[in-house]
Design a protein around this motif. Structure first.
Motif, short mmCIF file in Angstrom:
data_model
loop_
_atom_site.label_atom_id
_atom_site.label_comp_id
_atom_site.label_asym_id
_atom_site.label_seq_id
_atom_site.Cartn_x
_atom_site.Cartn_y
_atom_site.Cartn_z
N MET A 20 0.80 -1.16 0.13
CA MET A 20 -0.05 0.01 0.04
C MET A 20 1.00 1.41 0.02
O MET A 20 1.84 1.32 0.73
N GLN B 144 -2.32 5.92 -0.14
CA GLN B 144 -3.35 4.86 0.13
C GLN B 144 -3.54 4.80 1.61
O GLN B 144 -4.72 5.10 2.27
N ASN B 145 -2.33 5.04 2.33
CA ASN B 145 -2.32 4.59 3.93
C ASN B 145 -2.97 6.15 4.42
O ASN B 145 -3.73 6.14 5.45
N LYS C 71 -6.73 5.82 3.82
CA LYS C 71 -7.36 4.95 5.03
C LYS C 71 -7.30 5.44 6.13
O LYS C 71 -8.46 5.33 6.88
N MET D 91 -11.24 -0.06 1.02
CA MET D 91 -9.66 -0.32 0.18
C MET D 91 -9.46 -1.32 -0.51
O MET D 91 -9.01 -1.23 -1.55
N PRO E 113 -8.90 -0.14 -4.82
CA PRO E 113 -7.47 -0.30 -4.31
C PRO E 113 -6.46 0.79 -4.90
O PRO E 113 -5.41 1.18 -4.07
#
Length: 102
Positions: free
Chosen positions: A1, A5-6, A9, A29, A33
């Motif tokens: 990831m 993306q983190n 999230k 997620m 993706p």
């Protein structure tokens, strides 16, 4: 990831007051993706996830819209950090241009 993306999230987890690793966040997620998929998600796509109603879908899309405008650089305007970036950006457009014109 990826780091982006983190970040998204974490933003979703905190904004929705979900626990780290909750089903909802993990399902979002997994279904979306890539960063571009996630920030372009629609309410209709979110409602198809178990536990997401219209209200929560609106909440999620609002969070992601805010992230898109404040955090994520405009994906349509690439960042040029080195000469190769400029080459890859311009090469398709100028592939058939005679060298004498360039």
């Amino acid at each position: 990831m990826t780091q982006r993306q983190n970040e998204l999230k974490s933003l979703l987890t905190e904004s929705l007051r979900e626990k780290q690793g909750s089903y909802l966040i993990e399902e979002i997620m997994n279904r979306f993706p890539s960063v571009s998929d996630l920030i372009e998600v629609t309410e209709q796509e979110l409602v198809s996830i178990s536990g997401v109603g219209t209200h929560k879908a609106r909440q999620i899309t609002a969070i992601l819209k805010l992230a898109r405008t404040l955090i994520i650089p405009d994906l349509e305007h690439p960042v040029i950090c080195k000469p190769e970036d400029a080459f890859h950006l311009l090469e398709p457009e100028h592939r058939n241009t005679p060298k004498s014109i360039l």
